[in-house]
Design a protein around this motif. Structure first.
Motif, mmCIF file in Angstrom:
data_model
loop_
_atom_site.group_PDB
_atom_site.id
_atom_site.type_symbol
_atom_site.label_atom_id
_atom_site.label_comp_id
_atom_site.label_asym_id
_atom_site.label_seq_id
_atom_site.Cartn_x
_atom_site.Cartn_y
_atom_site.Cartn_z
ATOM 1 N N ARG A 155 0.857 -1.196 0.000
ATOM 2 C CA ARG A 155 0.000 0.000 0.000
ATOM 3 C C ARG A 155 0.893 1.246 0.000
ATOM 4 O O ARG A 155 1.794 1.379 0.826
ATOM 5 N N ASP A 156 0.600 2.164 -0.932
ATOM 6 C CA ASP A 156 1.312 3.431 -1.019
ATOM 7 C C ASP A 156 0.926 4.288 0.192
ATOM 8 O O ASP A 156 -0.260 4.581 0.381
ATOM 9 N N PRO A 157 1.897 4.704 1.015
ATOM 10 C CA PRO A 157 1.562 5.478 2.210
ATOM 11 C C PRO A 157 1.016 6.867 1.887
ATOM 12 O O PRO A 157 0.342 7.471 2.715
ATOM 13 N N GLU A 158 1.268 7.370 0.687
ATOM 14 C CA GLU A 158 0.826 8.713 0.322
ATOM 15 C C GLU A 158 -0.623 8.748 -0.162
ATOM 16 O O GLU A 158 -1.384 9.645 0.195
ATOM 17 N N THR A 159 -1.035 7.759 -0.962
ATOM 18 C CA THR A 159 -2.363 7.802 -1.597
ATOM 19 C C THR A 159 -3.312 6.702 -1.132
ATOM 20 O O THR A 159 -4.497 6.767 -1.423
ATOM 21 N N GLY A 160 -2.779 5.673 -0.473
ATOM 22 C CA GLY A 160 -3.605 4.531 -0.086
ATOM 23 C C GLY A 160 -3.801 3.544 -1.227
ATOM 24 O O GLY A 160 -4.491 2.542 -1.076
ATOM 25 N N TYR A 161 -3.180 3.826 -2.371
ATOM 26 C CA TYR A 161 -3.255 2.916 -3.517
ATOM 27 C C TYR A 161 -2.665 1.572 -3.120
ATOM 28 O O TYR A 161 -1.666 1.508 -2.425
ATOM 29 N N GLU A 162 -3.342 0.486 -3.498
ATOM 30 C CA GLU A 162 -2.905 -0.859 -3.112
ATOM 31 C C GLU A 162 -2.631 -1.698 -4.349
ATOM 32 O O GLU A 162 -3.416 -1.703 -5.284
ATOM 33 N N ARG A 163 -1.505 -2.391 -4.343
ATOM 34 C CA ARG A 163 -1.149 -3.267 -5.456
ATOM 35 C C ARG A 163 -0.905 -4.678 -4.931
ATOM 36 O O ARG A 163 -0.329 -4.862 -3.869
ATOM 37 N N ARG A 164 -1.393 -5.649 -5.680
ATOM 38 C CA ARG A 164 -1.248 -7.066 -5.330
ATOM 39 C C ARG A 164 -0.589 -7.767 -6.511
ATOM 40 O O ARG A 164 -1.105 -7.748 -7.619
ATOM 41 N N ASN A 165 0.585 -8.362 -6.294
ATOM 42 C CA ASN A 165 1.239 -9.144 -7.341
ATOM 43 C C ASN A 165 0.501 -10.470 -7.479
ATOM 44 O O ASN A 165 0.475 -11.271 -6.551
#
Length: 195
Positions: free
Chosen positions: A90-100
């Motif tokens: 999770r990007d700490p700046e935007t809350g964007y979450e990525r799952r490989n």
């Protein structure tokens, strides 16, 4: 990143990739415009880097952002990726979450990543041309996405798919009041004839 602290696992992966390329902290800093001290802090796992910063480091290392979260290829790696084992960050700046989504350590020319971009969030990757450009396709599963690249902005809705070359600044923005969920498929250099 399942089973371990995401920042610690990312830190180890960055150190490994930098060492494999024979780059000092100073050399990677010169390639990326990221300060030597910031790279050192990230490599020690003492900072939660933003997606934008990680993209700059990935470009300097000649890999995709997804490669920073992947494990090294290894013999005997399973071709199945179970959801509980998939690396999540999770990007700490935007809350964007990525799952490989791709099987960890399994050799493949293709990487699959699931992304959830919160309502109103914007992620800008300002990295310029890469030494080894990558091709990617983005398929919107839920919500909508404004994607700016190469002087064009594309409004993508659920079911839409965009093919693009990852070789310059790109901005992802969720214009809606609900999360945007999309699949990113990445492959190295499929459009070989293009500069």
């Amino acid at each position: 990143m399942s089973g371990t602290d995401p920042d610690a696992r990312l830190a180890a992966r960055l150190r490994t990739l930098r060492a494999e390329r024979g780059l000092s902290l100073d050399a990677l800093a010169a390639r990326t415009g990221v300060s030597r001290s910031m790279i050192s802090v990230v490599e020690r796992g003492e900072s939660s880097p933003t997606a934008s910063l990680l993209d700059r480091l990935a470009a300097g290392l000649g890999v995709t952002l997804a490669a920073l979260f992947a494990e090294e290829e290894r013999a005997g790696a399973t071709p199945v990726s179970r959801r509980p084992d998939q690396a999540v960050w999770r990007d700490p700046e935007t809350g964007y979450e990525r799952r490989n989504l791709s099987p960890s350590g399994f050799p493949s020319a293709l990487d699959l990543v699931e992304v959830v971009l919160p309502p109103g969030a914007r992620v800008a990757y300002d990295t310029g041309p890469r030494a080894a450009p990558f091709d990617q396709q983005i398929w919107i599963l839920e919500g909508s996405l404004d994607l700016a690249e190469g002087g064009s902005t594309h409004r993508l809705e659920a079911g839409d798919c965009l093919a693009m070359r990852l070789d310059g600044p790109t901005t992802f923005r969720n214009p809606a009041g609900r999360p945007a969920r999309y699949l990113v498929a990445l492959a190295a250099g499929a459009w070989r004839g293009r500069p």
